[in-house]
Design a protein around this motif. Structure first.
Motif, short mmCIF file in Angstrom:
data_model
loop_
_atom_site.label_atom_id
_atom_site.label_comp_id
_atom_site.label_asym_id
_atom_site.label_seq_id
_atom_site.Cartn_x
_atom_site.Cartn_y
_atom_site.Cartn_z
N GLU A 155 1.76 0.50 -4.68
CA GLU A 155 3.10 0.33 -4.09
C GLU A 155 3.53 1.51 -3.25
N TRP A 156 2.84 2.64 -3.39
CA TRP A 156 3.20 3.81 -2.58
C TRP A 156 3.07 3.54 -1.09
N VAL A 157 2.26 2.54 -0.72
CA VAL A 157 2.09 2.21 0.71
C VAL A 157 3.44 1.86 1.35
N ASP A 158 4.34 1.30 0.56
CA ASP A 158 5.64 0.91 1.11
C ASP A 158 6.44 2.11 1.61
N HIS A 159 6.09 3.32 1.19
CA HIS A 159 6.88 4.51 1.55
C HIS A 159 6.25 5.32 2.68
N VAL A 160 5.09 4.91 3.17
CA VAL A 160 4.40 5.71 4.18
C VAL A 160 5.25 5.91 5.42
N ALA A 161 5.88 4.86 5.89
CA ALA A 161 6.63 4.95 7.14
C ALA A 161 7.94 5.72 6.98
N THR A 162 8.59 5.59 5.82
CA THR A 162 9.92 6.17 5.65
C THR A 162 9.92 7.49 4.87
N ASP A 163 8.97 7.68 3.97
CA ASP A 163 8.94 8.88 3.13
C ASP A 163 7.49 9.24 2.81
N PRO A 164 6.75 9.76 3.80
CA PRO A 164 5.32 10.01 3.60
C PRO A 164 5.03 11.04 2.51
N ILE A 165 5.93 11.99 2.27
CA ILE A 165 5.69 12.94 1.19
C ILE A 165 5.74 12.24 -0.16
N ARG A 166 6.68 11.34 -0.32
CA ARG A 166 6.73 10.54 -1.57
C ARG A 166 5.46 9.70 -1.71
N ALA A 167 4.99 9.11 -0.61
CA ALA A 167 3.76 8.32 -0.66
C ALA A 167 2.57 9.19 -1.07
N ALA A 192 6.09 19.42 3.70
CA ALA A 192 4.91 18.63 3.39
C ALA A 192 3.80 19.51 2.83
N LEU A 193 3.59 20.68 3.41
CA LEU A 193 2.54 21.58 2.93
C LEU A 193 2.91 22.15 1.57
N ALA A 194 4.18 22.48 1.35
CA ALA A 194 4.62 22.94 0.04
C ALA A 194 4.41 21.85 -1.01
N ALA A 195 4.70 20.59 -0.65
CA ALA A 195 4.49 19.48 -1.59
C ALA A 195 3.01 19.33 -1.93
N LEU A 272 -1.32 14.96 6.32
CA LEU A 272 -1.82 15.35 5.00
C LEU A 272 -2.16 14.13 4.15
N LEU A 273 -1.44 13.03 4.35
CA LEU A 273 -1.80 11.80 3.65
C LEU A 273 -3.13 11.26 4.18
N GLN A 274 -3.31 11.23 5.50
CA GLN A 274 -4.60 10.85 6.08
C GLN A 274 -5.73 11.71 5.54
N PHE A 275 -5.50 13.00 5.58
CA PHE A 275 -6.50 13.98 5.15
C PHE A 275 -6.90 13.73 3.70
N THR A 276 -5.92 13.44 2.85
CA THR A 276 -6.17 13.22 1.43
C THR A 276 -6.89 11.90 1.19
N LEU A 277 -6.52 10.86 1.91
CA LEU A 277 -7.21 9.57 1.77
C LEU A 277 -8.68 9.70 2.19
N ASP A 278 -8.93 10.40 3.28
CA ASP A 278 -10.31 10.61 3.73
C ASP A 278 -11.12 11.33 2.66
#
Length: 366
Positions: A155-167, A192-195, A272-278
């Motif tokens: 369900e985290w995919v739902d937050h990518v567009a609006t809150d990518p740090i939460r995703a 984002a980097l601190a998170a 950072l989300l892309q980087f982590t998924l890769d």
């Protein structure tokens, strides 16, 4: 264009009856009239004048001895100098491999040692390559596919567009295992980097990526201007950075190598989300990779996966797009004509249903 003929694993033998089970004593007798018994971890090794006999336990135990795929058997245990010449010597007797099942030993064929310690005192493991790949029936007998265990929500995919740090936080906490807490500084860094670094304290695997995010970002200067380098690639030959000072809460990302600097499509939080998924696909406990195939053959697969709404990752190289299902990540690289897909899974049983798509596999851990 690559044919999409049915296949399971690289080199997989798809025909042939399962051989009958034999007793352990009969398996060991293949080594010769006089057999010495050795233990290498959970593996029984019999040595004789005629051959070396390896009897591994059935099942799927990453980190222990056992059948890994249709061509690979891994042995691990305490140092066994006496076994070194049987696997690594210049003159090596034939190696016969069996797997121990409930009612006897199943012959898997002969093998050669592909990798092991060069020094006898350090001989603690060996990687064997079967001379004939296992059929799917033999592989399932030697390494039964367990049912998938618990998997994280998507369900985290739902937050990518609006809150990518939460995703990012939801994905990381669900996908990566907890570890010993490690101190990580987060001061004087964009949100984002601190998170990311706070998450790395809870999930240390984030700092063990093939292309690591630096525990301590470094300052640099060059043609793009002053910047903060936060990740490196290829041992430091190329790097990712942001302008410093950042000039905004979610700065853009630069990719720099020896010849040029490229502006990434996504701002830092989504990058950072892309980087982590890769990295999650590359480091998943179980992985699978297809050969190049017509992109149209992915239509049925796409209907079972959720797309992650991000631009292509590394557009000048792989241009990968990400998709997911519970416990499964897919990374699709290609164009409208041809594509290649890499999968990462938390459980082997999550990969096995992919066989129904008839892809040709260069690697398949399921």
């Amino acid at each position: 264009m690559v044919s999409n003929r049915s296949a399971t694993e690289p080199g997989h033998r798809v025909t042939g009856a399962r051989p009958p089970l034999i007793s352990e004593a009969a398996a060991l007798s293949v080594a010769g009239d006089v057999v010495r018994r050795h233990a290498l971890g959970s593996t029984l090794v019999g040595t004789g004048a005629d051959a070396t006999v390896v009897v591994v336990a059935a099942g799927d135990r990453p980190g222990d001895s056992g059948v890994r795929d249709s061509t690979t058997v891994v042995l691990r245990g305490d140092p066994s100098p006496d076994l070194h010449p049987r696997f690594m010597g210049r003159v090596r007797p034939p190696i016969h491999v069996f797997v121990r099942l409930e009612h006897g030993c199943l012959p898997l064929g002969t093998a050669r040692c592909r990798r092991g310690a060069s020094e006898p005192a350090r001989f603690t493991s060996a990687e064997l390559q079967l001379e004939q790949p296992l059929s799917r029936a033999l592989l399932d007998a030697a390494r039964p596919v367990p049912p998938p265990g618990p998997v994280p929500s998507v369900e985290w995919v739902d937050h990518v567009a609006t809150d990518p740090i939460r995703a990012l936080e939801s994905f990381v906490l669900g996908w990566f295992p907890a570890g010993e807490l490690t101190p990580v500084g987060t001061n004087d860094r964009p949100d984002a980097l601190a998170a990311f670094h706070r998450l790395a304290r809870l999930r240390p695997a984030l700092h063990r990526f093939p292309d690591p995010v630096l525990t301590e970002p470094t300052r640099a200067s060059g043609p793009p201007g002053d910047r903060l380098v936060f990740a490196v690639r290829d041992g430091g030959g190329t790097e990712w950075s942001i302008p410093w000072p950042p000039g905004g809460a979610d700065p853009r990302v630069w990719f720099t190598d020896e010849s040029e600097t490229i502006l990434e499509e996504e701002p830092l939080s989504r990058f950072l989300l892309q980087f982590t998924l890769d990295a999650a696909v590359q480091t998943a406990p179980y992985q699978a990779t297809t050969y190049v195939m017509p992109t149209a053959h992915l239509d049925a697969l796409r209907s079972t996966l959720r797309p992650v709404p991000l631009s292509p990752f590394r557009p000048t190289c792989t241009a990968a797009r990400f998709f997911l299902a519970p416990g499964l990540l897919a990374q699709v690289s290609g164009d409208d004509d041809e594509s290649i897909v890499g999968f990462g899974a938390l459980h082997r049983g999550t990969l096995t249903p992919l066989l129904a798509h008839g892809f040709r596999w260069s690697r398949f851990d399921g």
